[in-house]
Design a protein around this motif. Structure first.
Motif, PDB file in Angstrom:
ATOM      1  N   ALA A  68       0.820  -1.381  -0.024  1.00 22.71           N
ATOM      2  CA  ALA A  68       0.146   0.170   0.048  1.00 22.71           C
ATOM      3  C   ALA A  68       0.905   1.115   0.247  1.00 22.71           C
ATOM      4  O   ALA A  68       0.494   2.191  -0.595  1.00 22.71           O
ATOM      5  N   GLY A  69       1.964   1.146   0.639  1.00 19.19           N
ATOM      6  CA  GLY A  69       2.770   2.258   0.884  1.00 19.19           C
ATOM      7  C   GLY A  69       3.419   2.620  -0.865  1.00 19.19           C
ATOM      8  O   GLY A  69       3.743   3.837  -1.006  1.00 19.19           O
ATOM      9  N   LEU A  70       3.971   1.609  -1.245  1.00 24.98           N
ATOM     10  CA  LEU A  70       4.051   1.722  -2.783  1.00 24.98           C
ATOM     11  C   LEU A  70       3.157   2.224  -3.755  1.00 24.98           C
ATOM     12  O   LEU A  70       3.447   3.202  -4.610  1.00 24.98           O
ATOM     13  N   PHE A  71       1.714   1.697  -3.522  1.00 25.78           N
ATOM     14  CA  PHE A  71       0.872   2.468  -4.074  1.00 25.78           C
ATOM     15  C   PHE A  71       0.667   4.087  -3.768  1.00 25.78           C
ATOM     16  O   PHE A  71       0.493   4.783  -4.781  1.00 25.78           O
ATOM     17  N   ALA A  72       1.210   4.221  -2.646  1.00 24.80           N
ATOM     18  CA  ALA A  72       0.884   5.554  -2.374  1.00 24.80           C
ATOM     19  C   ALA A  72       1.942   6.446  -2.851  1.00 24.80           C
ATOM     20  O   ALA A  72       1.815   7.544  -3.289  1.00 24.80           O
ATOM     21  N   VAL A  73       3.039   5.901  -2.954  1.00 22.22           N
ATOM     22  CA  VAL A  73       4.160   6.611  -3.867  1.00 22.22           C
ATOM     23  C   VAL A  73       3.815   6.852  -5.158  1.00 22.22           C
ATOM     24  O   VAL A  73       3.997   7.909  -5.778  1.00 22.22           O
ATOM     25  N   SER A  98      -5.250   5.295  -4.563  1.00 23.94           N
ATOM     26  CA  SER A  98      -6.223   5.489  -3.688  1.00 23.94           C
ATOM     27  C   SER A  98      -7.056   4.515  -2.989  1.00 23.94           C
ATOM     28  O   SER A  98      -7.198   4.291  -1.852  1.00 23.94           O
ATOM     29  N   ILE A  99      -7.388   3.640  -3.954  1.00 20.96           N
ATOM     30  CA  ILE A  99      -8.054   2.421  -3.444  1.00 20.96           C
ATOM     31  C   ILE A  99      -7.263   1.670  -2.682  1.00 20.96           C
ATOM     32  O   ILE A  99      -7.651   1.200  -1.542  1.00 20.96           O
ATOM     33  N   ALA A 100      -6.108   1.315  -2.924  1.00 23.02           N
ATOM     34  CA  ALA A 100      -5.068   0.489  -2.286  1.00 23.02           C
ATOM     35  C   ALA A 100      -4.889   1.038  -0.985  1.00 23.02           C
ATOM     36  O   ALA A 100      -4.921   0.674   0.308  1.00 23.02           O
ATOM     37  N   TRP A 101      -4.322   2.555  -1.013  1.00 21.22           N
ATOM     38  CA  TRP A 101      -4.031   3.227   0.276  1.00 21.22           C
ATOM     39  C   TRP A 101      -4.933   3.251   1.307  1.00 21.22           C
ATOM     40  O   TRP A 101      -4.944   3.110   2.407  1.00 21.22           O
TER      41      TRP A 101
END
Length: 169
Positions: free
Chosen positions: A12-17, A62-65
């Motif tokens: 999720a952190g990677l998705f946020a980046v 946004s979905i993942a985070w």
């Protein structure tokens, strides 16, 4: 299960980046487009296509985070009316249905994305192929499905106690 939750948090952190990068691109493109359109009186051809694709990546991230950080909206009326004895069952049902829907959405996005240009899945002005963007959305949905499945397993493990992932008021 703690390791799996930790791994999901890292993903999720990677998705946020990636989403942060998409947000920067979106802000930059919007600023440039406004400058060209209103100051120079010369709109940039295809800017909507770039904006739409950046927004797609931002939504996927946004979905993942939001899944990991409890950012999705939830209404918990059953607990106040019936208590934990009923929500044990409704949690399992809701998580199974959520897992199935997210899994199906992810599958459908992968299938639709794999068609690409032969199906006309490209932007109207610049002809940007939608395939990688479908895949990013599919990955976000698959991630959310895995996250819901982990909560289902944890909920079953805590059947006789308090579910650590149950929504609180």
């Amino acid at each position: 299960m703690k390791r799996i939750e930790h791994l999901l948090g890292r993903v999720a952190g990677l998705f946020a980046v990636v989403g942060g990068g998409a947000l920067l691109v979106l802000a930059g493109v919007t600023g440039i487009a406004v400058f060209y359109r209103y100051i120079l009186r010369n709109p940039i051809f295809g800017i909507e296509d770039v904006t739409t694709m950046a927004l797609t990546v931002l939504v996927a991230a946004s979905i993942a985070w939001a899944a990991v950080n409890k950012g999705h909206v939830s209404v918990n009326i059953i607990t106040s009316v019936f208590g934990r004895s009923v929500t044990r069952i409704t949690d399992v049902v809701a998580r199974l249905v959520s897992f199935a829907m997210l899994g199906f959405a992810s599958y459908a996005l992968f299938v639709k994305g794999s068609c690409g240009m032969p199906c006309g899945a490209m932007t109207s002005n610049l002809g940007i192929i939608h395939t990688p963007f479908y895949y990013v959305l599919a990955a976000a949905m698959a991630f959310y499905a895995a996250f819901v499945l982990s909560h289902l397993i944890i909920g079953v493990q805590h059947w006789h106690g308090a579910d650590p992932n149950e929504v609180t008021d």
